[in-house]
Design a protein around this motif. Structure first.
Motif, PDB file in Angstrom:
ATOM      1  N   ARG A 127       0.826  -1.205   0.000  1.00 52.58           N
ATOM      2  CA  ARG A 127       0.000   0.000   0.000  1.00 52.58           C
ATOM      3  C   ARG A 127       0.862   1.257   0.000  1.00 52.58           C
ATOM      4  O   ARG A 127       0.597   2.203  -0.720  1.00 52.58           O
ATOM      5  CB  ARG A 127      -0.871  -0.042   1.251  1.00 52.58           C
ATOM      6  N   ARG A 128       1.902   1.260   0.828  1.00 51.81           N
ATOM      7  CA  ARG A 128       2.674   2.478   1.044  1.00 51.81           C
ATOM      8  C   ARG A 128       3.863   2.604   0.115  1.00 51.81           C
ATOM      9  O   ARG A 128       4.211   3.708  -0.300  1.00 51.81           O
ATOM     10  CB  ARG A 128       3.145   2.548   2.501  1.00 51.81           C
ATOM     11  N   SER A 129       4.555   1.523  -0.147  1.00 53.61           N
ATOM     12  CA  SER A 129       5.712   1.579  -1.065  1.00 53.61           C
ATOM     13  C   SER A 129       5.845   0.233  -1.761  1.00 53.61           C
ATOM     14  O   SER A 129       6.591  -0.619  -1.320  1.00 53.61           O
ATOM     15  CB  SER A 129       6.996   1.946  -0.317  1.00 53.61           C
ATOM     16  N   PRO A 130       5.046   0.075  -2.839  1.00 52.91           N
ATOM     17  CA  PRO A 130       4.971  -1.210  -3.542  1.00 52.91           C
ATOM     18  C   PRO A 130       6.347  -1.744  -3.948  1.00 52.91           C
ATOM     19  O   PRO A 130       6.535  -2.951  -4.029  1.00 52.91           O
ATOM     20  CB  PRO A 130       4.141  -0.898  -4.789  1.00 52.91           C
ATOM     21  N   GLU A 131       7.291  -0.842  -4.198  1.00 53.52           N
ATOM     22  CA  GLU A 131       8.597  -1.300  -4.669  1.00 53.52           C
ATOM     23  C   GLU A 131       9.347  -2.054  -3.571  1.00 53.52           C
ATOM     24  O   GLU A 131      10.333  -2.718  -3.841  1.00 53.52           O
ATOM     25  CB  GLU A 131       9.418  -0.121  -5.213  1.00 53.52           C
TER      26      GLU A 131
END
Ligand code: CA
Length: 232
Positions: free
Chosen positions: A123-127
């Motif tokens: 959700r916050r930093s897919p990478e």
């Protein structure tokens, strides 16, 4: 690419060990702290990608520390999962209102905790979830270090890869050079902002083999973004 780092703040050794082991086993880089003081000093040294934070700590309440994290410019956007024996609705709401991204009640299953960590990253930093990042014709496999555009493999250097992974995790958002330095190179690395331009040029060059160089767009006066939309 370096694995995402998790700071585990927990004073009960058995639980700290269980959480650290489960996260480490899932490929995350784990650091441990057994008090708010220890957590503060760990964060001064290196900003973690996510914090797992116990509510009851010996020196201060985890929830107060969470509020501090949300107030500071540097730590504001670090995802936090609260870990606690307190399961009442009131505590749960206080945790989420205090800026927690999720809330896990003890006793918990380590697998559930790890899947919540993944969900928060997604959700916050897919990478940083370790899963493939897909955007338009672009498909990135962070584990295998592969980039494909419309099924065609694209080779690039490590810095360009990390830059692309970050931009693709937040498509269509504009990032300034200093935001890119913080997020891609790390906030304690001192590199000139001009370096970002050099890697953007190299990334565009790498993308030309798939005729996708226009995906990396300059937004005059602001920075860069990744987008499949060519106008605007
Ligand atoms: Ca505790």
């Amino acid at each position: 690419m370096a694995n995402a780092s998790i700071l585990v703040v927990e004073d009960e050794p058995a639980i700290q060990e269980l959480v650290a082991f489960s996260c480490g086993n899932s490929g995350y880089r784990v650091r441990k702290a057994d008090s708010v003081g220890a957590a503060e000093s760990a964060i001064r040294g290196e900003l973690p990608d996510l914090v797992i934070l116990d509510w009851m700590l010996p020196d201060r309440a985890g929830i107060d520390f969470l509020r501090d994290l949300r107030k500071s410019e540097r730590t504001r956007s670090v995802p936090v999962i609260m870990l606690t024996a307190k399961g009442s609705e009131g505590d749960r709401i206080a945790g989420l209102d205090g800026g927690a991204d999720d809330y896990v009640v003890k006793p918990f299953s380590p697998r559930e905790l790890v899947s919540r960590v993944r969900a928060v990253f997604r959700r916050r930093s897919p990478e940083k979830s370790g899963e493939s990042v897909v955007y338009g014709p672009l498909r990135i496999d962070p584990q295998r270090h592969e980039v494909q555009i419309d099924g065609r493999e694209v080779k690039m250097g490590l810095a360009e890869f990390k830059l692309l992974v970050f931009l693709a995790g937040h498509p269509e958002r504009v990032f300034s050079r200093s935001q890119l330095l913080d997020n891609v190179w790390g906030d304690h690395v001192f590199i000139e902002e001009r370096t970002v331009d050099v890697h953007v040029l190299r990334l565009r060059k790498a993308l030309t083999v798939a005729n996708a160089q226009n995906m990396v767009q300059t937004v005059r006066g602001l920075g860069y973004r990744l987008s499949v939309k060519l106008d605007s």
